[in-house]
Scaffold this active site. Structure first.
Site, PDB file in Angstrom:
ATOM      1  N   ASN A 165     -10.155  -0.334   0.289  1.00  0.00           N
ATOM      2  CA  ASN A 165      -8.445  -0.202   0.588  1.00  0.00           C
ATOM      3  C   ASN A 165      -8.111  -0.717  -1.120  1.00  0.00           C
ATOM      4  OD1 ASN A 165      -5.769  -0.648   0.699  1.00  0.00           O
ATOM      5  ND2 ASN A 165      -6.046  -1.660   2.655  1.00  0.00           N
TER       6      ASN A 165
ATOM      7  N   CYS B 109       0.818  -1.226  -0.159  1.00  0.00           N
ATOM      8  CA  CYS B 109      -0.037   0.086   0.035  1.00  0.00           C
ATOM      9  C   CYS B 109       0.768   1.375  -0.062  1.00  0.00           C
ATOM     10  CB  CYS B 109      -0.946  -0.093   1.249  1.00  0.00           C
ATOM     11  SG  CYS B 109      -2.079  -1.440   1.203  1.00  0.00           S
TER      12      CYS B 109
ATOM     13  N   HIS C 132      -2.970   7.079   2.614  1.00  0.00           N
ATOM     14  CA  HIS C 132      -3.539   5.841   2.185  1.00  0.00           C
ATOM     15  C   HIS C 132      -5.176   5.388   2.772  1.00  0.00           C
ATOM     16  CE1 HIS C 132      -4.052   1.611   1.317  1.00  0.00           C
ATOM     17  NE2 HIS C 132      -3.664   1.260   2.297  1.00  0.00           N
TER      18      HIS C 132
HETATM   19  N1  COA Z   1     -17.979  -8.599  10.149  1.00  0.00           N
HETATM   20  C1  COA Z   1     -18.592  -8.807  11.436  1.00  0.00           C
HETATM   21  N2  COA Z   1     -17.684  -9.133  12.625  1.00  0.00           N
HETATM   22  C2  COA Z   1     -16.393  -9.260  12.417  1.00  0.00           C
HETATM   23  C3  COA Z   1     -15.916  -9.074  11.004  1.00  0.00           C
HETATM   24  C4  COA Z   1     -16.790  -8.820   9.995  1.00  0.00           C
HETATM   25  N3  COA Z   1     -16.572  -8.449   8.617  1.00  0.00           N
HETATM   26  N4  COA Z   1     -14.503  -9.319  10.833  1.00  0.00           N
HETATM   27  C5  COA Z   1     -14.163  -9.465  12.400  1.00  0.00           C
HETATM   28  N5  COA Z   1     -15.494  -9.584  13.124  1.00  0.00           N
HETATM   29  C6  COA Z   1     -15.261  -9.784  14.453  1.00  0.00           C
HETATM   30  C7  COA Z   1     -14.105 -10.633  14.965  1.00  0.00           C
HETATM   31  O1  COA Z   1     -14.244 -11.784  14.727  1.00  0.00           O
HETATM   32  C8  COA Z   1     -14.128  -9.891  16.378  1.00  0.00           C
HETATM   33  O2  COA Z   1     -14.949 -10.692  17.106  1.00  0.00           O
HETATM   34  P1  COA Z   1     -14.552 -11.566  18.550  1.00  0.00           P
HETATM   35  O3  COA Z   1     -14.445 -10.032  19.431  1.00  0.00           O
HETATM   36  O4  COA Z   1     -15.827 -12.323  18.816  1.00  0.00           O
HETATM   37  O5  COA Z   1     -13.351 -12.103  18.402  1.00  0.00           O
HETATM   38  C9  COA Z   1     -14.704  -8.631  16.485  1.00  0.00           C
HETATM   39  O6  COA Z   1     -15.287  -8.396  14.996  1.00  0.00           O
HETATM   40  C10 COA Z   1     -13.589  -7.670  16.602  1.00  0.00           C
HETATM   41  O7  COA Z   1     -12.573  -7.757  15.557  1.00  0.00           O
HETATM   42  P2  COA Z   1     -11.271  -7.044  15.549  1.00  0.00           P
HETATM   43  O8  COA Z   1     -10.543  -7.712  14.329  1.00  0.00           O
HETATM   44  O9  COA Z   1     -10.903  -6.915  16.833  1.00  0.00           O
HETATM   45  O10 COA Z   1     -12.044  -5.637  14.991  1.00  0.00           O
HETATM   46  P3  COA Z   1     -10.931  -4.161  14.857  1.00  0.00           P
HETATM   47  O11 COA Z   1     -11.969  -3.061  15.575  1.00  0.00           O
HETATM   48  O12 COA Z   1      -9.685  -4.386  15.152  1.00  0.00           O
HETATM   49  O13 COA Z   1     -11.346  -3.970  13.156  1.00  0.00           O
HETATM   50  C11 COA Z   1     -10.303  -4.293  11.245  1.00  0.00           C
HETATM   51  C12 COA Z   1     -11.089  -4.861  12.218  1.00  0.00           C
HETATM   52  C13 COA Z   1      -9.640  -5.115  10.077  1.00  0.00           C
HETATM   53  C14 COA Z   1     -11.260  -3.121  10.441  1.00  0.00           C
HETATM   54  C15 COA Z   1      -9.090  -3.081  12.002  1.00  0.00           C
HETATM   55  O14 COA Z   1      -8.428  -3.838  12.637  1.00  0.00           O
HETATM   56  C16 COA Z   1      -8.234  -2.526  10.673  1.00  0.00           C
HETATM   57  O15 COA Z   1      -8.753  -1.830   9.985  1.00  0.00           O
HETATM   58  N6  COA Z   1      -6.891  -2.762  10.771  1.00  0.00           N
HETATM   59  C17 COA Z   1      -6.019  -2.448   9.904  1.00  0.00           C
HETATM   60  C18 COA Z   1      -6.196  -2.605   8.455  1.00  0.00           C
HETATM   61  C19 COA Z   1      -5.138  -1.826   7.602  1.00  0.00           C
HETATM   62  O16 COA Z   1      -4.984  -0.724   7.631  1.00  0.00           O
HETATM   63  N7  COA Z   1      -4.754  -2.707   6.855  1.00  0.00           N
HETATM   64  C20 COA Z   1      -3.972  -2.323   5.570  1.00  0.00           C
HETATM   65  C21 COA Z   1      -2.849  -1.803   5.942  1.00  0.00           C
HETATM   66  S1  COA Z   1      -2.198  -1.392   4.304  1.00  0.00           S
END
Ligand code: COA
Length: 330
Positions: free
Chosen positions: A287, A116, A257
């Site tokens: 993204n 990215c 980004h």
């Molecule tokens: N729909 C519903 N629930 C979901 C889900 C979805 N699509 N994806 C995950 N969950 C659940 C998980 O299983 C978890 O459940 P649990 O608490 O029972 O285990 C809960 O939602 C929370 O998940 P978590 O991963 O802790 O959520 P988060 O607040 O960290 O958000 C992202 C997840 C991926 C949106 C976030 O971590 C993120 O944006 N990360 C960085 C991504 C990024 O920038 N990547 C690219 C860099 S280039």
């Protein structure tokens, strides 16, 4: 005579026609529009047609950028394509794009993979090559068909990504104080495992079992990546401002980004710059990895959000884990 600097002569972008909404995704995996919107800010993303390759998206964006720059493919002698989704593992997507656009055979063409952060890396690379005096016009493209490497059964990743391409045409100017003022690139290779495609490379070739397990798709530990992304983008922004002797308040527009709205909001708080100074379009694209910044840059320019004399900060973070920041004065 003033020293030469790299200037952006034109921008262009393209997104495939098909739109996949959060409601569509809720029919495919156990998720909801509410979860995706509140956790990421994304509402919909564009998805390439089955026969549409990364090079097709790139060519459409490049044509728009060339038209904006009032240049022809024959004027390009350097083509750098930032991508993690080339049409095939070999050769580089840039060669397919060169051929489709009709860029001359004397042009240097290569792909660059900094995930990215790829567009910012490519901008810096092209700028250094232009500064050598051996190239006149560079075409720098960020293009991705992430839908091809997304596991559509994994709700933790498939809701986040989209397809698209953005391009810029670069040239050299001797006008003092304009163009690419500076860049800051880096990587945390020790955390590479947090965001990767585990199989299909030379260390771990794909097998029938690994394909059945989905190990040839993107895997991400979202929470950990989130924390490092916030820190790395904040530091890159601070470093580049310090390097150029500028204060955040002098930035007219930040083009970050587009991975997660909460990451962008956090950078806004850290830099004490209101969200109005950040260009955000991730709600419509998700993204798109290396395409996200050039798409946003093109949209911002065409929407009149960038004026002559403005200073724009580009700041990126991605798999690697890589980061990059660039300051441009228009
Ligand atoms: N729909 C519903 N629930 C979901 C889900 C979805 N699509 N994806 C995950 N969950 C659940 C998980 O299983 C978890 O459940 P649990 O608490 O029972 O285990 C809960 O939602 C929370 O998940 P978590 O991963 O802790 O959520 P988060 O607040 O960290 O958000 C992202 C997840 C991926 C949106 C976030 O971590 C993120 O944006 N990360 C960085 C991504 C990024 O920038 N990547 C690219 C860099 S280039």
């Amino acid at each position: 005579m003033a020293t030469a600097s790299t200037i952006i002569l034109g921008t262009g972008s393209y997104a495939p026609a098909r739109i996949l909404t959060n409601a569509d995704l809720a029919k495919m995996v156990d998720t909801s529009d509410e979860w995706i919107r509140t956790r990421s800010g994304i509402r919909e993303r564009h998805i390439a047609a089955p026969g549409e390759a990364t090079s097709d998206l790139a060519v459409a964006a490049a044509r728009a950028a060339l038209a904006d720059a009032k240049l022809q493919p024959k004027d390009i002698d350097l083509l750098i394509v930032a991508t993690v989704t080339p049409d095939q593992p070999l050769p580089a997507a840039s060669c397919a794009i060169q051929h489709k656009l009709g860029i001359p055979t004397h042009a240097a063409c290569f792909d660059l993979n900094a995930a990215c952060s790829g567009f910012v890396y490519a901008l810096d690379t092209a700028s250094a090559m232009l500064a050598s005096g051996r190239y006149r016009h560079a075409l720098v493209i960020g293009a991705e068909k992430l839908s091809a490497i997304t596991n559509w059964k994994d709700r933790t990743t498939c809701v986040l990504f989209g397809d698209g391409a953005g391009a810029v045409v670069l040239g050299v100017s001797h006008e003092p104080g304009v163009g690419l003022l500076g860049t800051k690139l880096g990587a945390y290779g020790d955390s590479a495992d947090l965001l990767c495609i585990p199989r299909g490379g030379s260390s771990n070739p794909a097998t029938a079992e690994s394909i059945a397990a989905g190990d040839h798709f993107i895997q991400m530990k979202g929470k950990e990546v989130f924390k490092i992304a916030v820190r790395a983008m904040e530091e890159a922004a601070r470093d580049i401002l310090e390097q150029q002797g500028l204060h955040a308040d002098q930035i007219a527009l930040v083009i970050p980004h587009q991975a997660n709205l909460r990451i962008i909001e956090s950078i806004s708080q850290y830099l004490e710059l209101p969200m109005e100074r950040f260009y955000v379009n991730l709600e419509r694209y998700g993204n798109t990895s290396s395409a996200s910044i050039p798409i946003a840059l093109d949209e911002a320019r065409r929407a009149g959000r960038i004026k002559r004399g403005d200073i724009t900060l580009l700041v990126a973070f991605g798999a690697g884990l890589t980061y990059g920041a660039a300051l441009v004065r228009w």
